[in-house]
Design a protein around this motif. Structure first.
Motif, PDB file in Angstrom:
ATOM      1  N   ILE A  23      17.416 -70.795 -58.009  1.00 35.91           N
ATOM      2  CA  ILE A  23      16.467 -69.712 -57.864  1.00 35.91           C
ATOM      3  C   ILE A  23      17.265 -68.424 -57.798  1.00 35.91           C
ATOM      4  N   THR A  24      16.878 -67.458 -58.563  1.00 32.16           N
ATOM      5  CA  THR A  24      17.678 -66.250 -58.695  1.00 32.16           C
ATOM      6  C   THR A  24      17.034 -65.065 -57.978  1.00 32.16           C
ATOM      7  N   ILE A  25      16.575 -65.282 -56.770  1.00 30.42           N
ATOM      8  CA  ILE A  25      16.011 -64.198 -55.978  1.00 30.42           C
ATOM      9  C   ILE A  25      17.161 -63.465 -55.304  1.00 30.42           C
ATOM     10  N   THR A  26      17.148 -62.158 -55.407  1.00 29.13           N
ATOM     11  CA  THR A  26      18.221 -61.364 -54.828  1.00 29.13           C
ATOM     12  C   THR A  26      17.711 -60.585 -53.618  1.00 29.13           C
ATOM     13  N   HIS A  27      18.652 -60.028 -52.899  1.00 26.34           N
ATOM     14  CA  HIS A  27      18.288 -59.190 -51.759  1.00 26.34           C
ATOM     15  C   HIS A  27      17.472 -57.979 -52.203  1.00 26.34           C
ATOM     16  N   GLU A  28      17.778 -57.464 -53.372  1.00 26.58           N
ATOM     17  CA  GLU A  28      17.046 -56.309 -53.888  1.00 26.58           C
ATOM     18  C   GLU A  28      15.562 -56.622 -54.076  1.00 26.58           C
ATOM     19  N   ASP A  29      15.247 -57.881 -54.395  1.00 31.41           N
ATOM     20  CA  ASP A  29      13.851 -58.291 -54.546  1.00 31.41           C
ATOM     21  C   ASP A  29      13.098 -58.188 -53.227  1.00 31.41           C
ATOM     22  N   LEU A  30      13.802 -58.389 -52.115  1.00 27.41           N
ATOM     23  CA  LEU A  30      13.170 -58.376 -50.803  1.00 27.41           C
ATOM     24  C   LEU A  30      13.118 -56.986 -50.165  1.00 27.41           C
ATOM     25  N   LEU A  31      14.084 -56.141 -50.481  1.00 27.32           N
ATOM     26  CA  LEU A  31      14.170 -54.843 -49.813  1.00 27.32           C
ATOM     27  C   LEU A  31      12.872 -54.050 -49.930  1.00 27.32           C
ATOM     28  N   THR A  42       3.641 -56.596 -40.498  1.00 26.65           N
ATOM     29  CA  THR A  42       4.427 -55.823 -41.446  1.00 26.65           C
ATOM     30  C   THR A  42       5.878 -56.209 -41.258  1.00 26.65           C
ATOM     31  N   ILE A  43       6.559 -56.520 -42.340  1.00 26.37           N
ATOM     32  CA  ILE A  43       7.991 -56.758 -42.260  1.00 26.37           C
ATOM     33  C   ILE A  43       8.676 -55.798 -43.218  1.00 26.37           C
ATOM     34  N   GLN A  44       9.800 -55.276 -42.753  1.00 20.45           N
ATOM     35  CA  GLN A  44      10.545 -54.313 -43.554  1.00 20.45           C
ATOM     36  C   GLN A  44      11.981 -54.799 -43.692  1.00 20.45           C
ATOM     37  N   PHE A  45      12.346 -55.209 -44.911  1.00 20.41           N
ATOM     38  CA  PHE A  45      13.706 -55.631 -45.203  1.00 20.41           C
ATOM     39  C   PHE A  45      14.514 -54.365 -45.469  1.00 20.41           C
TER      40      PHE A  45
END
Length: 121
Positions: A23-31, A42-45
């Motif tokens: 799976i190629t999910i990156t940190h940038e996808d979550l930020l 509410t969650i804030q990465f």
């Protein structure tokens, strides 16, 4: 002996080369900021290891996380100073929709259910 080493090396290369299962999910996808569909969380990465959760009972409380293939390892690191061991939860991202499965393992501060979040622009 050389034949066993060659076969082992070939097998290792074959396994390492198979990226279809990765799976190629990156940190940038979550930020960024994610709001639950029912608007209760509410969650804030904010970084590659930190996120903050706000709800009716928590205000900008600190968590740490790590991406592990198709799961997030989440640890509480907030204001309440309680010892809570990190837990692992499967997750999926589809564009601006994030689904985290908290139903299998209890995670401090989260309901024991699958929670869907929508990314805030």
């Amino acid at each position: 002996m050389k034949r066993i080493i060659a076969i082992s090396f070939s097998t290792l290369l074959l396994i390492a080369g198979c990226s279809e299962d990765e799976i190629t999910i990156t940190h940038e996808d979550l930020l960024g900021t994610w709001i639950s569909v029912d608007k209760s969380d509410t969650i804030q990465f904010t970084t590659e290891i930190d996120f903050y959760k706000s709800s009716k009972t928590m205000d900008y409380d600190h968590y740490i996380y790590q991406i592990l293939k198709d799961s997030l390892q989440i640890g509480y690191n907030g204001k309440m100073f309680v010892l809570v061991y990190p837990t692992k939860h499967q997750f999926q991202i589809d564009r601006d929709k994030l689904l985290i499965d908290f139903s299998q393992v209890e995670c401090f501060g989260f309901e024991n259910e699958k929670i869907t979040y929508i990314k805030e622009d």
